[in-house]
Design a protein around this motif. Structure first.
Motif, PDB file in Angstrom:
ATOM      1  N   ASP A  55      38.019  39.187  52.522  1.00  0.00           N
ATOM      2  CA  ASP A  55      38.184  40.635  52.621  1.00  0.00           C
ATOM      3  C   ASP A  55      38.362  41.257  51.237  1.00  0.00           C
ATOM      4  O   ASP A  55      38.182  40.598  50.208  1.00  0.00           O
ATOM      5  CB  ASP A  55      39.348  40.970  53.543  1.00  0.00           C
ATOM      6  N   LYS A  56      38.717  42.529  51.230  1.00  0.00           N
ATOM      7  CA  LYS A  56      38.844  43.260  49.965  1.00  0.00           C
ATOM      8  C   LYS A  56      39.862  42.611  49.048  1.00  0.00           C
ATOM      9  O   LYS A  56      39.633  42.481  47.834  1.00  0.00           O
ATOM     10  CB  LYS A  56      39.240  44.716  50.264  1.00  0.00           C
ATOM     11  N   ASN A  57      41.002  42.177  49.598  1.00  0.00           N
ATOM     12  CA  ASN A  57      42.037  41.561  48.767  1.00  0.00           C
ATOM     13  C   ASN A  57      41.568  40.241  48.176  1.00  0.00           C
ATOM     14  O   ASN A  57      41.828  39.944  46.996  1.00  0.00           O
ATOM     15  CB  ASN A  57      43.306  41.344  49.589  1.00  0.00           C
ATOM     16  N   SER A  60      38.986  41.054  45.495  1.00  0.00           N
ATOM     17  CA  SER A  60      39.621  41.695  44.336  1.00  0.00           C
ATOM     18  C   SER A  60      40.386  40.707  43.465  1.00  0.00           C
ATOM     19  O   SER A  60      40.602  40.950  42.275  1.00  0.00           O
ATOM     20  CB  SER A  60      40.566  42.809  44.806  1.00  0.00           C
ATOM     21  N   SER A  61      40.805  39.596  44.064  1.00  0.00           N
ATOM     22  CA  SER A  61      41.575  38.606  43.297  1.00  0.00           C
ATOM     23  C   SER A  61      40.703  37.793  42.359  1.00  0.00           C
ATOM     24  O   SER A  61      41.223  37.033  41.538  1.00  0.00           O
ATOM     25  CB  SER A  61      42.310  37.672  44.257  1.00  0.00           C
ATOM     26  N   ARG A  81      30.375  45.369  52.385  1.00  0.00           N
ATOM     27  CA  ARG A  81      30.317  46.650  51.663  1.00  0.00           C
ATOM     28  C   ARG A  81      31.104  46.585  50.362  1.00  0.00           C
ATOM     29  O   ARG A  81      30.620  47.018  49.301  1.00  0.00           O
ATOM     30  CB  ARG A  81      30.843  47.769  52.551  1.00  0.00           C
ATOM     31  N   PHE A  82      32.303  46.004  50.435  1.00  0.00           N
ATOM     32  CA  PHE A  82      33.116  45.921  49.222  1.00  0.00           C
ATOM     33  C   PHE A  82      32.504  44.938  48.228  1.00  0.00           C
ATOM     34  O   PHE A  82      32.504  45.198  47.017  1.00  0.00           O
ATOM     35  CB  PHE A  82      34.544  45.507  49.561  1.00  0.00           C
ATOM     36  N   LYS A  89      26.685  39.213  45.040  1.00  0.00           N
ATOM     37  CA  LYS A  89      25.582  38.853  45.932  1.00  0.00           C
ATOM     38  C   LYS A  89      26.111  37.993  47.079  1.00  0.00           C
ATOM     39  O   LYS A  89      26.873  37.057  46.851  1.00  0.00           O
ATOM     40  CB  LYS A  89      24.519  38.079  45.150  1.00  0.00           C
ATOM     41  N   VAL A  90      25.728  38.325  48.317  1.00  0.00           N
ATOM     42  CA  VAL A  90      26.156  37.553  49.488  1.00  0.00           C
ATOM     43  C   VAL A  90      24.927  36.954  50.157  1.00  0.00           C
ATOM     44  O   VAL A  90      23.975  37.660  50.483  1.00  0.00           O
ATOM     45  CB  VAL A  90      26.923  38.434  50.498  1.00  0.00           C
TER      46      VAL A  90
END
Length: 309
Positions: A55-57, A60-61, A81-82, A89-90
């Motif tokens: 996820d975003k967290n 972001s880490s 999206r994030f 790239k996913v």
């Protein structure tokens, strides 16, 4: 040296290919979400199946992260999206296990039509019930495939050799070139099919896609098969459909009770619906193993290499 973190089992071929191209691959299979966040920010890539939510967290880490590779098809546990907003790239590999899942569907369907699982249990209990276990041939069936992506197409190809009628509905695509299928509306598929096989991704809009309202549109008392995602099916409604003879048999490789790691809770925590599902003689269950084959593991790796390099 560019570093990649691998948190789920992958085929050695994949590690070999990245290593040959100058990457250092660290494999940490026993790692939690929190442990990942606390890891030193030194990885350019993450290779994962369904170990934890990306996820975003989590993203972001890791400011150095440039790509995430999801071995498998569903990417609902990755914040796409994030990731894209961060230039990450996913890549996923839905093609990798499509043949394996299709074969599993076929195996479950044949087991249901030929009453193999129930007959096996009866014989082991000393019962020799030949008339009760008389089966039907696949060639006589009309199979409806909901979702005509990689797995749906692989299943249709297998089924075409059996001479059955194959109906297809896909919400997002149409105009397929396969000569052995017939494209129909969802309502037509539900009304005509004696077998319904679900092959859709799990998105919020697909939560409980299969429910009483939809199942009541069926007219042939079909066999229902789900090898896609558990949360796309309302289990309580499936049991109701079996009890009311709306469905004749249910084959499930995935359950709505699975957690992010694709594990079910211990029996002491099962709710009434789960108990009713597992005790129903008209239900065939496997533990999310449809795509788990030796060949699929290698195919996943080759798909990654093809898409990445």
């Amino acid at each position: 040296m560019k570093k990649i973190l691998i948190v789920d089992k992958v085929h050695p071929y994949l590690v070999e290919q990245f290593t040959n191209r100058g990457y250092l691959c660290d494999t940490i299979l026993q790692i939690s979400y929190n442990e990942f966040i606390e890891l030193k920010d030194e990885y350019e890539g993450l290779i994962i199946r369904s170990k934890f939510n990306v996820d975003k967290n989590a993203i972001s880490s890791k400011n150095n992260l440039k790509f995430i590779i999801r071995i498998g098809s569903g990417i609902e546990h990755i914040d796409l999206r994030f990731a894209e907003s961060k230039g990450i790239k996913v890549i996923s590999t839905p093609e990798g296990n499509a043949p394996a899942v299709a074969e599993h569907c076929l195996g479950m369907l044949l087991a249901a039509l030929k009453k193999i699982a129930t007959a096996n249990n009866e014989v082991k209990n000393g019962e020799w019930l030949r008339e009760k276990n008389k089966g039907v041939e696949l060639s006589s069936q009309t199979v409806g495939i909901i979702g005509f992506g990689n797995t749906g197409k692989a299943l249709a190809k297998l089924l075409s050799a059996f001479g059955c009628k194959i109906l297809v509905f896909d919400k997002f695509k149409c105009g397929f070139t396969e000569t052995y299928i017939e494209e129909v509306s969802l309502d037509e598929l539900l009304q005509q099919s004696t077998v319904i096989s679900l092959h859709i991704n799990y998105l919020p809009e697909n939560y409980y896609f299969i429910n009483t309202s939809l199942l009541q549109k069926t007219e042939q008392q079909p066999i229902f098969i789900n090898t896609s995602r558990g949360l796309a099916v309302n289990t309580a409604d499936l049991i109701f459909a079996l009890d009311e003879d709306i469905l004749s048999f249910v084959c499930l490789d995935v359950l709505e009770y699975e957690n992010i790691n694709l594990q079910i809770p211990p029996k002491t925590e099962w709710n009434d619906t789960f108990w009713r599902l597992t005790s129903n003689k008209k239900v065939l269950l496997t533990p999310h193993t449809a795509g788990q084959t030796l060949e699929a593991e290698l195919r996943h790796a080759k798909v990654v290499v093809e898409k990445f390099f």
